[in-house]
Motif scaffolding. Structure first.
Motif, PDB file in Angstrom:
ATOM      1  N   LEU A  76       0.833  -1.198   0.000  1.00 36.29           N
ATOM      2  CA  LEU A  76       0.000   0.000   0.000  1.00 36.29           C
ATOM      3  C   LEU A  76       0.870   1.250   0.000  1.00 36.29           C
ATOM      4  O   LEU A  76       0.565   2.229  -0.676  1.00 36.29           O
ATOM      5  N   LEU A  89      -7.830   5.660  -5.642  1.00 37.80           N
ATOM      6  CA  LEU A  89      -7.220   4.595  -4.853  1.00 37.80           C
ATOM      7  C   LEU A  89      -6.302   5.193  -3.784  1.00 37.80           C
ATOM      8  O   LEU A  89      -6.271   4.733  -2.648  1.00 37.80           O
ATOM      9  N   ALA A  92      -8.244   6.223  -0.802  1.00 34.17           N
ATOM     10  CA  ALA A  92      -8.597   5.121   0.092  1.00 34.17           C
ATOM     11  C   ALA A  92      -7.392   4.690   0.917  1.00 34.17           C
ATOM     12  O   ALA A  92      -7.485   4.494   2.128  1.00 34.17           O
ATOM     13  N   ILE A  93      -6.255   4.548   0.262  1.00 36.42           N
ATOM     14  CA  ILE A  93      -5.071   4.052   0.971  1.00 36.42           C
ATOM     15  C   ILE A  93      -4.656   4.988   2.101  1.00 36.42           C
ATOM     16  O   ILE A  93      -4.247   4.553   3.175  1.00 36.42           O
ATOM     17  N   LEU A 107      -2.216  -4.483  -1.496  1.00 39.61           N
ATOM     18  CA  LEU A 107      -3.562  -4.219  -2.001  1.00 39.61           C
ATOM     19  C   LEU A 107      -4.255  -5.539  -2.302  1.00 39.61           C
ATOM     20  O   LEU A 107      -5.423  -5.741  -1.951  1.00 39.61           O
ATOM     21  N   ASN A 110      -5.688  -7.108   0.686  1.00 43.84           N
ATOM     22  CA  ASN A 110      -6.951  -6.510   1.108  1.00 43.84           C
ATOM     23  C   ASN A 110      -8.105  -7.126   0.304  1.00 43.84           C
ATOM     24  O   ASN A 110      -9.187  -7.353   0.821  1.00 43.84           O
ATOM     25  N   SER A 120     -10.265  -0.759   0.501  1.00 43.57           N
ATOM     26  CA  SER A 120      -9.956  -0.495  -0.905  1.00 43.57           C
ATOM     27  C   SER A 120     -11.036  -1.027  -1.825  1.00 43.57           C
ATOM     28  O   SER A 120     -11.110  -0.631  -3.001  1.00 43.57           O
ATOM     29  N   TYR A 177     -13.915   9.627  -2.259  1.00 44.58           N
ATOM     30  CA  TYR A 177     -13.841   8.443  -1.391  1.00 44.58           C
ATOM     31  C   TYR A 177     -14.163   8.904   0.012  1.00 44.58           C
ATOM     32  O   TYR A 177     -13.667   9.921   0.467  1.00 44.58           O
TER      33      TYR A 177
END
Lengths: 289, 696, 157
Positions: A76, A89, A92-93, A107, A110, A120, A177
Motif C-alpha cells: 500500500l 485509490l 482510500a489508501i 492491495l 486486502n 480499498s 472516497y
C-alpha cells in the motif's frame, strides 16, 4: 509445526501451489492476527505456508493499454507514492490502517481478505477491477464481484494465487472516497464509499458508485448507474432524494460491535448525497471540459 | 527555595527511550513456569464438575483447594474469590490456573478441561442493590414543597476500559521462607496484605516489588491483588517461579473497568428561577463483585452538586450487582460519571428556564467559606471565577457561542466546570491507610526516599525527589527513589486518589525538614513521618456528613467541536483548560498529566464504546474498543494556576485525576451546542448523534 | 524449521526456526531484544514497532519468513545512532515520556517518518504516529518532540 516455503520466483511459487495444499501469506497483516495464539507460540496455521512477499516479479504497478496493472506483492505504501496509482485509490489508501501496516500490507491482500469492510474494495469495484488468478496450468480472469463471493469467501482454487489486478485507467471529472470509521485514523470502516464520474458536454457520461460495509459484499448497481447517463450534471443536486430512494433497499447493513445498521444506512445515503452535491459543485466550478 | 515548579528532566526517561526499562513481561527467571487462566464461559452458574485430563509431568492445576488461607481477595469489600469455588458469577471469571513450562501444552490442557455448569438465572439490570447510601444537606423536602417548578434529568454513562499499553502481569517467586510478588502495580502493600491473607502469613513471609509499570490509571489499583494471590498460591505449592501475564483480549474482557452509571436528578426551582434544591439518585453497576464499588459510589454522590453551592440536597445511591465483569478503580473514581451528569443537568436547567447557561451557572459557583455538599466547608481560596474568566477569554467563548448557535452552523463550544476532592474520602487516611514514610540519609550523603508509592508514568519518581531535594537544599541528583519493595519501604499507602504528592509528598516534606535539622555529613540517619489527620477534618462515615476531603482541586475546560452532518462524526477543534492544583511540583509533569487525563476524559465522552450484552463485553480488542490516536488528539492550551494550599508540600494539592473529570462534560456540551439537541448520555457517538438528529 | 538470514541491528544473523513465528517473539525470545514490546498482538498499538529497511512495521504482524534478506532495526540498534540521540533529547526536553511502554515504538515511528519526511507538518506527524497508541500523554508532547528533533537534527534526516 507447519512447513514454510519461500520460493525464489513466481514460477516456483505456482509449482509449489500445484503440488501442495498451501496458505498464501503476503504481508501477514490480516492472517497473523486471525491465527494468533499465545505470545511466544507459532500462529495457528492449519497447513503449510507459501510466502510470497519476496516475489519481486509481482511487485509493480504499471500502465498498459488503458488499464493499470498492480502486482500481488505491491505494498500500500508503494502505491501511495507511485504516480500511476489512480487518485481515488490513493484517497482510500491514505485512510487505511496506519503507516506501519501500510508498509507491509498489500492491495491484493486486502482483496483476498474479502472483508465486507475492506477499505480499498469500493474503489476497486468502481474501477472495474479484474482479478488475475493463475495456477501452473491455467489462468483465469474474474471481475472482482465474481471473485468475492461473500464475507471472507472467494472463488479461488487451491492451486491458484492472485498474480495481479487490473483496473480502469480513466481520467474522471470528479472522484470521491469517504470512509466513516470510529476515529480519524487506524479504524475499521463502519461505512465506506467510492464514487466517480466523467461528463460529456455537461451530461453525465460514466457514473460509478460503490458502498462498503453495508452488506455481505460491496454494493455496486451498474443498472442504476446507467440511468445517470444523459442526466445534466447540474441536475445531480436535485436528484439526491430520488437516487437515495433508489439505493436504499440495496443497502442492508448489520448491527455489530462497531456500529448499528441504522447508522450505517443513514451514513451511506448521506455520503451518496454528499457525492452528488459535490459532483455538481465541482462541475459548476468548471472542472469539466 | 528554588522555584519548585520549574521543570527538570525526569528520572527514568533514558531507560524508557532506549528500551532498557524492564517491565514484568521482560523479566525471566530460571525454571520459570507459565500460567494460563481457565475462565468461566457462563455468566452465572453452579460448577457441577470439572473434568481434568491426566496431566503430563511438570504440568499442574492450581485452584481454590490450594489456598492455605481463605479464598477471597483482600480489598475494601471482601467478596471477590481468588478462584471460583462452587459458583461463577461472570463470564471470564477465573476458575483455575494451568501451570507448566511449554505454552502449547498449557493451551492444549486448557482446551481439554471440561467444566460442567448448571446455569442459574443471571441479572444484568439495576435490580439487585447491594449497597445503599444517603445524605442530606439543608432541607430538600421543604424546598421541593415550595418550588414553583421541578425540573428532572436522567443521565447515563458507559464503561471505560483503561487500555494501559502494558497488559497486567505478575510473577510469583518462591524461596524457603518467602514468597515474592513482582509485577505491574500501583499498590504494593495492597498486594502484600492480600497475599498474606491467602497464605496465612504474618507478613514476614511475603515481599512485593514493583516492576516498571506501563500505565495503570486505577486499573492496577486493586486488580493485581487477584493475580498476585493466584501466583502466590501457585509458587508456594510448586516452589518455582510462576509467571501470569495477560493477553490484551483477556485483559479487556476480564479486568475491572469504570462503573457504568445512571444518575437521576430533580431540581426544585424557586420563584426567582433559583435552584433551591437538588435530589439525585446514583446507580452504579458493580458487576459480579462489589470490591471498591461502595467507595466509588460515595465519591460520586459527594460530587453531586459539582462546583456549585446548592443549599439543599438529598442524595442517594445504590450499587447494583450484575453478572458481568466486576468494575473497579479508574482515574476519577465516580467523579467523572457525576460531573458529566451535574454539568449537563445545570446546563439543561438553564436552557429549560430560558436563561443563558454560562451566566446561570456562574451564580452558583462555590466560594471560599461555602458549605460543601456534605456540610463541610470550602476552607481554601477558590479561583474558579478567575479560571473561568481566563478560559472564557482565550477561547473567545462568548462570540463563538453566539456564532455557532446560528442555523447552519455545525460547530459547537462547551464549557465544563469541575472539581476533585484530593486524597481519600473522609477519614480513610487516618483510619485505614495510616501512611508512613522514611528518608534515609546514607553515609555518602545521598538521601533515599522510602515510600511505597509507585512510579507509573505520572512522574512520582521525579516529583517526590524534587520535594525532598528542595527542602533539604541538596541537588536532586543526591536524592534516590527506587520502585518500591515492601521489604525496604514502609507502607505510605496506595498510589491512588490523587494523594501521592499532597499526602505522601507532604510527609516527605516534613521528614526532609526534620532531616535537614539533624543533618550530619558521612553519617546514616533515618527519619520517619506518620500521617496525622488535620484537626479540622470532621467526617461522619455513617451519615456522610462533614469534610469529605481535606482539599479540593478545581478545573475549567472549554472544548470546541465540529460535527460532520454527513457522518455525524465529531471533530475536535480546540481545547482550553485551567487548573488549580495548588502548586505544580513540576510544571511539565503536571501538563503531561493534564493533557493525558483530559484526552482520556474527552474520549470517555465521545469515543470509547463498550457494550455489555447479556453479561459479555462486546468490544474485546483494541481494534473494536477504540482510544484516540495521535491523529485524534489536538493541541491543548493549558493554564496552571498558582494557589498554594497551606497543608500541601510547597502548596501542592491533588492533580492526577482532576483533568479527566472535566473532559466528558466539556465535549458533550460542545456537541449539544453544535447539534442543538439535548445530550443525556456518553459516549456521544455518531450513532447517538444521528438518533438525536432524527428525532425532530 | 527452516534457516533464514537477515540483518539485525546491523549484524548479519541466521536462525533456524518456524518461519511463521511472529518476528516480535523471535526478537524478544531468541535475541533478547526486549525493547520490542507486546501491547495488543493485533497490530493496533505499535508497541512492537521495528524498522524494516528503514520503515516502521508492527513486528507482531510480521512472520519471520518475511524478514529474509531485510535489514531489521530495533530500539537496541537504533539507540546507537546520532538520530536517536537527537530524538531522545527532544523527547526528554518536551516531557514526552510517561510510563514509557509506547516509547521505543514511538521513537522508531518518529525515525521512519523523519526518514521519509525530514520536515513534517504537525498533521503529517500526527498521521505518521497514528499507528502508535499512547494512553498517558495525550500525544501533544510527543508531537512537539518530533518537531523539535526535526529542527535540531538539521542535516541528519
Amino acid at each position: 509445526m507447519v512447513n514454510s516455503y519461500i520460493p525464489e520466483n513466481y514460477k516456483k511459487a505456482l509449482e509449489l501451489l500445484a503440488n501442495n495444499n498451501l496458505t498464501i501469506l503476503a504481508g501477514g497483516t490480516d492472517l497473523m492476527v486471525k491465527t494468533r495464539k499465545w505470545s511466544g507460540l507459532a500462529p495457528g496455521f492449519n497447513g503449510d505456508i507459501l510466502f510470497v512477499s519476496q516475489l519481486e516479479e509481482l511487485d509493480f504497478i504499471r500502465r498498459e493499454k488503458g488499464k493499470i496493472i498492480i502486482g500481488a506483492t505491491t505494498t500500500l505504501e508503494k502505491l501511495l507514492h507511485d504516480e500511476n496509482t489512480p487518485k481515488l485509490l490513493k484517497m482510500a489508501i491514505t485512510q487505511m490502517a496506519s503507516p506501519g501496516i501500510r508498509h507491509t500490507a498489500t492491495l491484493v491482500g486486502n482483496v483476498g481478505n474479502a472483508s465486507p469492510a475492506g477499505d480499498s474494495l469500493p474503489v476497486l469495484y468502481v474501477l472495474n477491477a479484474k482479478i488475475v488468478l493463475e495456477s501452473i496450468v491455467a489462468k483465469r480472469i474474474l471481475s472482482i464481484d465474481e471473485f468475492i463471493l461473500g464475507p471472507g469467501s472467494k472463488d479461488m482454487k487451491s492451486d491458484e494465487m492472485i498474480r495481479e489486478i487490473i483496473i480502469d485507467d480513466v481520467e474522471f471529472d470528479f472522484v470521491m472516497y469517504e470512509k466513516a470509521g470510529g476515529r480519524k485514523s487506524d479504524a475499521i470502516s463502519k461505512v465506506s464509499f467510492a464514487g466517480a464520474f466523467t461528463s460529456l458536454h455537461g451530461m453525465v457520461h460514466d457514473m460509478r458508485i460503490a458502498f462498503g460495509a453495508v452488506g455481505p459484499t460491496i454494493v455496486r448497481m451498474k443498472e442504476y448507474e446507467a440511468r445517470f447517463n444523459e442526466t445534466q450534471v447540474w441536475d445531480l443536486l436535485r436528484m439526491i432524494d430520488i437516487v437515495k430512494d433508489l439505493y436504499d433497499p440495496r443497502i442492508q447493513p448489520i448491527n455489530d460491535q462497531r456500529s448499528t445498521a441504522e447508522y450505517r444506512k443513514t451514513c451511506a445515503l448521506n455520503i451518496l448525497g454528499k457525492f452528488l452535491a459535490e459532483a455538481e459543485t465541482s462541475a459548476k466550478k468548471g472542472d469539466n471540459h | 527555595m528554588p522555584n519548585i515548579s520549574k521543570s527538570i528532566p525526569k528520572q527514568d526517561t533514558a531507560e524508557k527511550t532506549s528500551g532498557e526499562a524492564l517491565y514484568i513481561g521482560d523479566i525471566k527467571f530460571d525454571g520459570m513456569l507459565h500460567a494460563k487462566t481457565l475462565r468461566s464461559t457462563e455468566t452465572r452458574a453452579l460448577i457441577k464438575e470439572i473434568k481434568i485430563p491426566e496431566l503430563p509431568d511438570g504440568y499442574h492445576i492450581i485452584d481454590y483447594k490450594d489456598i492455605p488461607g481463605d479464598n477471597y481477595v483482600k480489598i475494601i469489600f471482601e467478596d471477590m474469590p481468588v478462584f471460583a469455588e462452587k459458583t461463577v458469577n461472570y463470564f471470564g471469571e477465573p476458575i483455575l490456573l494451568v501451570v507448566g513450562e511449554d505454552k502449547q501444552v498449557i493451551l492444549d490442557i486448557v482446551d481439554s478441561i471440561e467444566v460442567k455448569y448448571e446455569t442459574l438465572e443471571p441479572h444484568y439490570k439495576y435490580t439487585k442493590s447491594v449497597i445503599n447510601y444517603e445524605y442530606e444537606k439543608g432541607n430538600a423536602d421543604k424546598a421541593f414543597i415550595n418550588a414553583v417548578k421541578t425540573i428532572n434529568g436522567e443521565y447515563t454513562t458507559g464503561y471505560q476500559e483503561h487500555i494501559y499499553l502494558e497488559p497486567q502481569g505478575v510473577i510469583g517467586l518462591y524461596e524457603e521462607n518467602k514468597i515474592t510478588i513482582l509485577g505491574s502495580m500501583q499498590c504494593p502493600y495492597y498486594i502484600k496484605n492480600a497475599v498474606m491473607q491467602v497464605l496465612n502469613d504474618d507478613g514476614n513471609g511475603v515481599r512485593v516489588q514493583q516492576a516498571t509499570t506501563g500505565g495503570a490509571f486505577g486499573g492496577k489499583e486493586e486488580f493485581p491483588s487477584l493475580m498476585a494471590c493466584q501466583v502466590a498460591v501457585a509458587a508456594a505449592k510448586l516452589k518455582r517461579p510462576i509467571s501470569l501475564i495477560y493477553e490484551r483480549t483477556e485483559d479487556i474482557i476480564a479486568t475491572t473497568k469504570r462503573h457504568p452509571s445512571t444518575i437521576k436528578f430533580s431540581a426544585a426551582i424557586g420563584p426567582h428561577f433559583t435552584v433551591d434544591a437538588i435530589r439525585a439518585h446514583v446507580s452504579l453497576d458493580s458487576g459480579a463483585y462489589i470490591g471498591l464499588s461502595g467507595v466509588v459510589l460515595q465519591r460520586a454522590m459527594i460530587a453531586a452538586s459539582g462546583v456549585y453551592t446548592i443549599d439543599n440536597l438529598s442524595i442517594s445511591g445504590d450499587v447494583y450487582e450484575t453478572n458481568s465483569v466486576p468494575n473497579g478503580a479508574f482515574r476519577g473514581f465516580g467523579a467523572p460519571q457525576m460531573l458529566f451528569a451535574i454539568e449537563m443537568f445545570m446546563e439543561h436547567i438553564a436552557k429549560e428556564l430560558k436563561q443563558p447557561p454560562f451566566e446561570f451557572k456562574l451564580k452558583y459557583v462555590a466560594k471560599k467559606g461555602d458549605a460543601t455538599s456534605t456540610g463541610g466547608q470550602f476552607r481554601d481560596s477558590i479561583l474558579l471565577k478567575d479560571m473561568i474568566h481566563k478560559v472564557w477569554d482565550v477561547s473567545d467563548y462568548q462570540r463563538k457561542t453566539t456564532e455557532f448557535s446560528q442555523p447552519g452552523s455545525n460547530k459547537g463550544i462547551g464549557m465544563s466546570l469541575f472539581l476533585h476532592g484530593c486524597g481519600f474520602t473522609g477519614s480513610g487516611e487516618q483510619k485505614h491507610i495510616k501512611a508512613v514514610v522514611r528518608l534515609r540519609k546514607n553515609e555518602d550523603d545521598t538521601v533515599t526516599v522510602l515510600a511505597a508509592n509507585t512510579e507509573m508514568g505520572q512522574g512520582a519518581a521525579t516529583t517526590l525527589r524534587k520535594i525532598a531535594a528542595g527542602i533539604l537544599g541538596i541537588p536532586i541528583e543526591q536524592v534516590i527513589y527506587n520502585l518500591p519493595d515492601t521489604d525496604l519501604v514502609p507502607d505510605s499507602g496506595p498510589t491512588v486518589a490523587s494523594r501521592t504528592i499532597m499526602i505522601v509528598g507532604g510527609l516527605i516534606a516534613r521528614a526532609a525538614k526534620e532531616l535537614k535539622e539533624k543533618w550530619e555529613p558521612g553519617v546514616e540517619i533515618i527519619v520517619e513521618e506518620r500521617y496525622k489527620q488535620p484537626n479540622f477534618i470532621k467526617w461522619d462515615e455513617d451519615t456522610l456528613h462533614g469534610d469529605a476531603y481535606p482539599a479540593y482541586s478545581w478545573g475549567v475546560a472549554v472544548c470546541e467541536v465540529e460535527v460532520d452532518p454527513v457522518t455525524f462524526r465529531v471533530d475536535l477543534k480546540d481545547l482550553w483548560s485551567a487548573y488549580d492544583i495548588g502548586k505544580a511540583i513540576d510544571e511539565r509533569i503536571v501538563i503531561g498529566q493534564v493533557e493525558g487525563g483530559l484526552l482520556q476524559g474527552i474520549a470517555y465522552g465521545m469515543l470509547e464504546v463498550m457494550d455489555c450484552k447479556e453479561g459479555i463485553i462486546q468490544q474485546k480488542n483494541v481494534t473494536d474498543y477504540i482510544i484516540p490516536t495521535a491523529a485524534d488528539s489536538i493541541n491543548m492550551y493549558t493554564y496552571i494556576m498558582d494557589n498554594p494550599y497551606p497543608l500541601g508540600p510547597y502548596g501542592a494539592k491533588g492533580a492526577g485525576e482532576l483533568p479527566l473529570v472535566g473532559g466528558a462534560p466539556a465535549v458533550a456540551m460542545a456537541i449539544e451546542n453544535a447539534i442543538g439537541k439535548k445530550i443525556t448520555k456518553i459516549p456521544v457517538t455518531p450513532e447517538y448523534i444521528m438518533e438525536l438528529m432524527k428525532n425532530d | 524449521m527452516t534457516e533464514i538470514k537477515f540483518k539485525l541491528n546491523n549484524k548479519n544473523v541466521r536462525i533456524e526456526k518456524d518461519l511463521t513465528m511472529r518476528l516480535l517473539d523471535v526478537l524478544r525470545d531468541d535475541y533478547g531484544l526486549i525493547g520490542v514490546k507486546e501491547g495488543c498482538g493485533e497490530g493496533e498499538c505499535g508497541a512492537c514497532s521495528v524498522l524494516v529497511n528503514g520503515e516502521v512495521v508492527s513486528s507482531c504482524l510480521m512472520p519471520l519468513g518475511n524478514a529474509a534478506g531485510k535489514n531489521i532495526v530495533t530500539i537496541e540498534g537504533f539507540k546507537k545512532t546520532k538520530r536517536y540521540k537527537v530524538l531522545h533529547k527532544a523527547y526528554e526536553d518536551e516531557g514526552a515520556v510517561q510510563c514509557g511502554y509506547c516509547i521505543p515504538g514511538m521513537i522508531l515511528a518518529s525515525e521512519s517518518l523523519l526518514n521519509k519526511n525530514p520536515h513534517p507538518t504537525e498533521e503529517e506527524i500526527r498521521d505518521g504516529l497514528s499507528g502508535n497508541l499512547c494512553r498517558c500523554t495525550g500525544y501533544n508532547m510527543i508531537v512537539k518532540a518530533v518537531q523539535r528533533a526535526s529542527k535540531r537534527g538539521e542535516g541528519l534526516w
